[in-house]
Design a protein around this motif. Structure first.
Motif, PDB file in Angstrom:
ATOM      1  N   GLY A 166       0.804  -1.220   0.000  1.00 40.92           N
ATOM      2  CA  GLY A 166       0.000   0.000   0.000  1.00 40.92           C
ATOM      3  C   GLY A 166       0.830   1.259   0.000  1.00 40.92           C
ATOM      4  O   GLY A 166       1.827   1.355  -0.714  1.00 40.92           O
TER       5      GLY A 166
ATOM      6  N   ALA B 183      -3.632  -1.811   1.715  1.00 34.82           N
ATOM      7  CA  ALA B 183      -4.649  -2.450   0.896  1.00 34.82           C
ATOM      8  C   ALA B 183      -4.914  -3.834   1.479  1.00 34.82           C
ATOM      9  O   ALA B 183      -4.090  -4.731   1.348  1.00 34.82           O
ATOM     10  N   PRO B 236      -5.187  -0.952  -7.247  1.00 34.00           N
ATOM     11  CA  PRO B 236      -4.236  -0.206  -6.417  1.00 34.00           C
ATOM     12  C   PRO B 236      -2.793  -0.396  -6.893  1.00 34.00           C
ATOM     13  O   PRO B 236      -2.472  -1.394  -7.555  1.00 34.00           O
TER      14      PRO B 236
END
Lengths: 252, 308
Positions: A166, B183, B236
């Motif tokens: 992320g 995520a 993502p």
């Protein structure tokens, strides 16, 4: 605040590299060269900081062969104020290692005293992903690598980084090094009038020896070869045929 | 000689796959000591000790190593470097951030993304987006390397290495962590998955990218994406496979609606079996695919999901 942006002249990203028959390296004679794509993003970010009033001057620097002057002119046409070329190689096939580049950049930083260095995260030729981090180490500065968002506020830079899993946001004290990832921005194209104006902007030329840096490689390239080729595949006519083939191959 | 290996620890948990692959890669170089650093690292250290081939584990559990900021972590590695000829780590974003800093602190070059260890000083690594393989021989007394995990098998279980405390190094306190956007995913992790299904620009929208996820779930696969799909917001960024994203080498890689640009191929062309589904039969992806299927992905992918 001055910002320093290192840029590298590399094989154009659309060109498929060809290994020389003698295994000495990749053939770069008569190959289209361009600014490393990550460095375009770094230049763009520096110019945007200047446009927002967060920076007073954007200096671009390149280390390598004399032809890297073209790459610096491109950065000047995008909006950088002046350029420094450090000639460290005679032959385009001699890639100066990140450690030597970082030492040269340190010498430039010592002279120019920028508060921020924005570099690309990696060069698409040697795929090292090391120069920014090495420069930060040599200067004893903080680093924010793989940046997808950068805000400069007073004495700190707030940086969102692209990490496995992320995004991570950190704050790094200035002076600092930031390395640009793909999603930091979309670089602008230089307009024709700006390309003409860039020819008149200052470009100072130095050598690695002027800066007292030894560029001899620590890693001796013993050989370069083509990767193993894949044997030709087949086209299948239907999903059923594909599923059957994958079952035969034991992968589903 | 001895090897110091930085274990891949995230939020107190060891990434066993990446660490075990790096152990396998460096084991021929000498006795392997794994360093687990983090705000909580003790459980990770215990797990690292169970990897076959690990001789010793060092644990540095301290708030300053939370989130593995480059400056304190590099300072720790550099302070421990003394007795080791090799300092290595799996080539994750954590390691790519820290290891070049360590190398410069020691005044040596870093050797990134090592895909083959030839001897104590000689290594292979891909360059030019994987279009050339370079063999380098280090002249440095100490070698700092990152390991391309996709090129190595994971070392097995069965180790029982002793765990010792590492002395924390001074923190230069140049940066601080503010936050993470993680995520969340129940799917297999992309770089260690045995199967990967990836989608490209042709999916057209985030909603339609669900077709890729449905096929992946049916196959028990991880989901990947091309840069175009990520830039368009369909997926993502940490799903990106390629030169600047993740490098994978699963048993099965299914590329759907991906043309096969040089930068994407760099991240997947070592997969064992490659399947391409694309409506353009001239797409470069078909030159490396073992099985190619030309047609409309919106029809073919749901059909395939129904049949596997």
């Amino acid at each position: 605040m001055k910002i320093l942006v290192p840029v590298k002249r590399v094989i154009d990203y659309n060109v498929k590299a060809r290994v020389r028959a003698d295994g000495s390296g990749v053939d770069l004679s008569n190959v289209k060269m361009s600014m490393n794509p990550f460095d375009e993003i770094a230049v763009e970010e520096a110019i945007r900081l200047k446009e927002r009033g967060a920076a007073s001057e954007v200096i671009v620097v390149s280390v390598g062969v004399r032809q890297a002057a073209e790459t610096l002119r491109t950065a000047l046409a995008m909006g950088a104020d002046r350029a420094i070329l450090v000639v460290a190689a005679d032959d385009v096939h001699q890639d100066i290692e990140p450690l030597a580049v970082a030492k040269i950049l340190k010498a430039v930083v010592d002279q120019e005293q920028p508060r921020l260095v924005i570099a690309g995260k990696q060069a698409i030729d040697n795929d090292m992903n090391a120069t920014g981090q090495m420069l930060a180490a040599l200067l004893g500065w903080g680093q924010a690598t793989f940046a997808s968002k950068l805000e400069v506020e007073g004495e700190v830079a707030r940086v969102t980084r692209e990490v496995d899993g992320g995004l991570q946001t950190i704050e790094v004290r200035l002076p600092a090094i930031v390395t640009a990832d793909l999603r930091l921005n979309e670089p602008r194209y230089a307009s024709l009038p700006n390309i003409m104006k860039a020819k008149k902007k200052p470009l100072e030329e130095k050598t690695a020896a002027d800066l007292g840096v030894d560029v001899s490689p620590r890693l001796e390239v013993v050989g370069v070869r083509e990767p193993e080729g894949r044997s030709a595949g087949i086209k299948v006519g239907s999903v059923d045929e594909l599923v059957t083939k994958l079952k035969e191959a034991g992968v589903i | 000689m001895a090897v110091l290996l930085l274990g891949e620890v995230t939020n107190g948990v060891l990434n066993r796959d990446a660490t075990a692959k790096a152990v396998k890669a460096v084991a021929p170089l000498g006795e392997v000591t794994v360093l687990c650093a983090g705000a909580s690292a003790r459980d990770a250290a215990a797990e690292a000790a169970s990897i076959a081939g690990v001789a010793k584990v060092l644990v540095a559990e301290d708030a300053r190593y939370g989130h593995r900021l480059a400056e304190p972590t590099a300072a720790l590695l550099a302070s421990l470097a003394g007795e080791y000829e090799h300092i290595a780590a799996p080539a994750t974003t954590d390691a790519k951030n820290v290891m070049p800093r360590v190398a410069a602190m020691l005044d040596v070059m870093v050797i990134p993304e090592v895909s083959k260890v030839i001897d104590a000083a000689t290594f292979e690594r891909p360059v030019y987006a994987g279009n050339a393989i370079q063999t380098v021989r280090s002249r440095d007394a100490r070698k700092v390397l990152t390991i391309r995990t996709a090129s190595f098998e994971a070392a097995g279980p069965g180790g029982s290495a002793p765990v010792a405390e590492a002395t924390p190094a001074a923190d230069p306190a140049l940066s601080q962590w503010l936050g993470d956007e993680v995520a969340a995913s129940d799917r297999p992790e992309l770089t260690s998955a045995r199967r990967v299904v990836s989608g490209g620009r042709a999916l057209g929208s985030k909603e339609q990218f669900a077709l890729i996820e449905a096929l992946a779930d049916k196959l028990g696969a991880a989901v990947g994406a091309s840069r175009a799909a990520v830039d368009s917001g369909y997926a993502p960024n940490d799903w990106q496979v390629g030169q600047t994203g993740k490098v994978v080498a699963p048993e099965l890689y299914v590329a759907v609606g991906i043309s096969g640009a040089i930068q994407h191929l760099a991240g997947m062309k070592d997969s064992k079996v490659i399947v391409a589904i694309n409506k353009d039969e001239e797409a470069p992806i078909f030159q490396i695919a073992d099985y190619g299927l030309v047609g409309d992905l919106f029809q073919l992918v749901p059909e395939m999901t129904g049949k596997v």
